[in-house]
Design a protein around this motif. Structure first.
Motif, PDB file in Angstrom:
ATOM      1  N   TYR A   1      78.958  -1.958  44.502  1.00  0.00           N
ATOM      2  CA  TYR A   1      79.056  -2.022  45.965  1.00  0.00           C
ATOM      3  C   TYR A   1      80.433  -1.515  46.405  1.00  0.00           C
ATOM      4  O   TYR A   1      81.460  -1.929  45.886  1.00  0.00           O
ATOM      5  N   VAL A   2      80.438  -0.582  47.360  1.00  0.00           N
ATOM      6  CA  VAL A   2      81.682  -0.009  47.883  1.00  0.00           C
ATOM      7  C   VAL A   2      81.897  -0.537  49.299  1.00  0.00           C
ATOM      8  O   VAL A   2      81.176  -0.154  50.225  1.00  0.00           O
ATOM      9  N   PRO A   3      82.884  -1.407  49.501  1.00  0.00           N
ATOM     10  CA  PRO A   3      83.127  -1.967  50.833  1.00  0.00           C
ATOM     11  C   PRO A   3      83.959  -1.007  51.699  1.00  0.00           C
ATOM     12  O   PRO A   3      84.389   0.060  51.240  1.00  0.00           O
ATOM     13  N   ASP A   4      84.177  -1.384  52.948  1.00  0.00           N
ATOM     14  CA  ASP A   4      85.100  -0.630  53.796  1.00  0.00           C
ATOM     15  C   ASP A   4      86.488  -0.669  53.149  1.00  0.00           C
ATOM     16  O   ASP A   4      86.862  -1.638  52.479  1.00  0.00           O
ATOM     17  N   TRP A   5      87.256   0.402  53.350  1.00  0.00           N
ATOM     18  CA  TRP A   5      88.595   0.431  52.763  1.00  0.00           C
ATOM     19  C   TRP A   5      89.579   1.103  53.706  1.00  0.00           C
ATOM     20  O   TRP A   5      89.180   1.817  54.632  1.00  0.00           O
ATOM     21  N   THR A   6      90.842   0.820  53.512  1.00  0.00           N
ATOM     22  CA  THR A   6      91.893   1.338  54.394  1.00  0.00           C
ATOM     23  C   THR A   6      92.977   2.039  53.594  1.00  0.00           C
ATOM     24  O   THR A   6      93.121   1.825  52.373  1.00  0.00           O
TER      25      THR A   6
ATOM     26  N   GLY B   1      85.656   6.818  43.429  1.00  0.00           N
ATOM     27  CA  GLY B   1      86.891   6.610  44.177  1.00  0.00           C
ATOM     28  C   GLY B   1      87.221   5.137  44.328  1.00  0.00           C
ATOM     29  O   GLY B   1      88.391   4.740  44.270  1.00  0.00           O
ATOM     30  N   HIS B   2      86.204   4.299  44.510  1.00  0.00           N
ATOM     31  CA  HIS B   2      86.431   2.861  44.675  1.00  0.00           C
ATOM     32  C   HIS B   2      87.058   2.260  43.420  1.00  0.00           C
ATOM     33  O   HIS B   2      87.989   1.441  43.513  1.00  0.00           O
ATOM     34  N   VAL B   3      86.554   2.633  42.248  1.00  0.00           N
ATOM     35  CA  VAL B   3      87.122   2.121  40.993  1.00  0.00           C
ATOM     36  C   VAL B   3      88.600   2.495  40.878  1.00  0.00           C
ATOM     37  O   VAL B   3      89.442   1.654  40.522  1.00  0.00           O
ATOM     38  N   ASP B   4      88.940   3.735  41.212  1.00  0.00           N
ATOM     39  CA  ASP B   4      90.341   4.167  41.104  1.00  0.00           C
ATOM     40  C   ASP B   4      91.235   3.444  42.111  1.00  0.00           C
ATOM     41  O   ASP B   4      92.381   3.102  41.794  1.00  0.00           O
TER      42      ASP B   4
END
Length: 499
Positions: A235-240, A270-273
């Protein structure tokens, strides 16, 4: 493990040739036993299908002939890297694809990993002392990591910026050498630890080469499984992220909240990194900035659209952790080609194995890409990208083998061999711009008045009245040709930079 006979080659090394062996311009007689990952044995009868004798058969009476294709392929990869890195800005069509698709630049990394795999198979054909081999693998991995962080972590600003140093809060931990280090470590470790599990002879049948090295394929499948499950299930949440501009820092929000997305903003890679390394340690100039959604100048670089999505401004790591796990498959494909070179003695049998696998991988990639199941994507190192680039690598390798080692057309490719023999030197000095930065350090009044800039302007750009063409010709003659000559001289002197 004997130092002279079992160098664990990671694709950047070379064992010096005896002069009489170097002077052989064609593939004649029998190929021989491995020496430092570049020697192999052949039978006189090209029709011999499968190695019926144990691997440890005696071959001391056979003359040594080097498989020149390995060096030429490695040299080709270095040359392509120099062209796309230094001329890609002028010719956007050869630069990295902004997202889905594959361009010339997108072949560099998988080609490196492919030839790393081939070299590992040859270097680790026999492993007398497993502990000694593992020690060398670990040391070489650490060396690759060190050079990768030094050259691509932000410490070096070569070639145009003469300053050096990096803010540790902004250092980039990933890069092409770091990816090679991970793939090399995993593939070489499996090859070493499975030494005693290999059969001494291959059974008959087309798939016997696969079953004989099942542990290598199991390792590749595990990497594939980890990548696919994480990519589609995480799951990829919102990110800033925050950008520091002239008017001060500005925070951006990227809306996600989804799984299995393969777009630029919300993919699991990208989320993992971002979670592992931290967003400040990722590559700050991702190629997706050349997408039409980000700039009107697409596929070239240009100013952002006024209504460009927020993710256009964000960093992204093209050599990140999850994508590097997927890259292990490229090394697995390469080591398979090396195993074929070891076990199959006839040229036709080797080519049958190589070409059939190459086209098979291409077919899989094309189906996955054009059905939109898994698009070819270098930034994500998608499975279709692994298959497509692995297939092309296998076909190019087979073509080189025919031209150089069978038909004997070695002379036209000698400059590639020389560069391949000193690949690490040319990579550092040319591809990473270290030599150009050294020359730029000697300037008249201001850094723009250096020998490098003078040659670019007066010898190429002004003569041809084209900045784009002048740039390309500069890369071909002042970089590739120059370093081909230097590598040839160093080869004659027996000087090689090995990790």
């Amino acid at each position: 493990m004997e130092d002279n006979d079992r160098k664990v080659e990671e694709g950047f090394g070379h064992a010096p040739l005896a002069k009489k062996e170097h002077d052989k311009a064609h593939f004649s007689g029998n190929l021989n036993r491995i020496d430092s990952g570049h020697w192999i044995e052949n039978e006189n009868d090209e029709r011999s299908p499968v190695l019926d004798q144990p691997i440890e058969q005696k071959v001391e009476e056979q003359p040594l002939v080097r498989v020149a294709t390995l060096d030429a392929f490695r040299g080709l990869t270095i040359v392509v890297m120099i062209v796309v890195d230094d001329a890609g800005e002028a010719y956007a069509r050869i630069d990295h694809s902004p997202w889905n698709g594959c361009t010339l630049a997108d072949f560099v990394t998988p080609f490196f990993l492919f030839i790393v795999g081939v070299a590992i198979a040859l270097a680790l054909k026999k492993v007398p002392k497993i502990e000694h081999a593992i020690k060398k693998i670990v040391i070489r991995t650490l060396k690759l990591l060190f050079w990768g962080i030094l050259l691509q972590g932000g410490y070096s600003h070569a070639p145009d910026d003469l300053s050096y140093g990096v803010d540790m809060k902004q250092i980039r931990w990933c890069g092409i050498l770091q990816r090679i280090a991970l793939v090399y470590f995993v593939v070489a470790l499996i090859e070493t630890l499975s030494t005693k599990l290999r059969p001494t002879a291959l059974d008959s049948g087309h798939i016997s080469i696969f079953t004989a090295y099942r542990w290598q394929w199991i390792g590749g499948f595990v990497a594939f499984l980890i990548y696919m499950v994480t990519t589609y299930a995480l799951y990829v949440p919102d990110w800033t992220f925050v950008l520091h501009k002239d008017h001060g820092p500005k925070r951006y929000i990227v809306k996600c909240g989804m799984r299995g997305n393969l777009g630029p903003a919300c993919n699991a890679v990208g989320h993992v990194d971002r979670q592992v390394w931290g967003i400040n340690h990722l590559y700050s100039q991702p190629v997706w900035t050349r997408l039409k959604a980000c700039t009107l100048s697409s596929p070239s670089e240009g100013p952002f659209r006024e209504n460009a999505p927020t993710w256009c401004h964000a960093p992204f790591e093209p050599e990140g952790l999850l994508s590097s796990i997927s890259a292990i498959l490229s090394g697995t494909i390469g080591i398979h080609y090396g195993h074929v070179l070891i076990h199959f003695k006839g040229h036709s049998e080797r080519l049958k194995q190589w070409v059939s696998m190459g086209f098979g991988l291409l077919i899989i990639a094309i189906i996955l890409h054009f059905t939109d199941a898994i698009p070819i994507n270098k930034q994500l190192y998608s499975f279709s990208y692994v298959c497509f680039t692995g297939g092309i690598a296998g076909i190019v390798f087979s073509g080189f083998y025919i031209l150089i080692d069978i038909w004997g057309f070695r002379t036209p490719f000698l400059f590639l061999e020389w560069i391949g023999m000193n690949a690490m030197l040319v990579f550092v000095m040319a591809a990473q711009g270290i030599f150009a930065a050294f020359v730029n350090g000697w300037y008249n009044e201001n850094p723009d008045n250096s020998l490098v800039h003078w040659i670019q302007k007066h010898v190429f750009t002004n003569v041809w009245h084209s900045e784009r063409l002048g740039k390309l010709l500069y890369v071909i003659f002042a970089e590739i040709t120059f370093w081909g000559v230097v590598a040839g001289i160093l080869h004659k002197l027996g000087i090689y930079w090995k990790l």
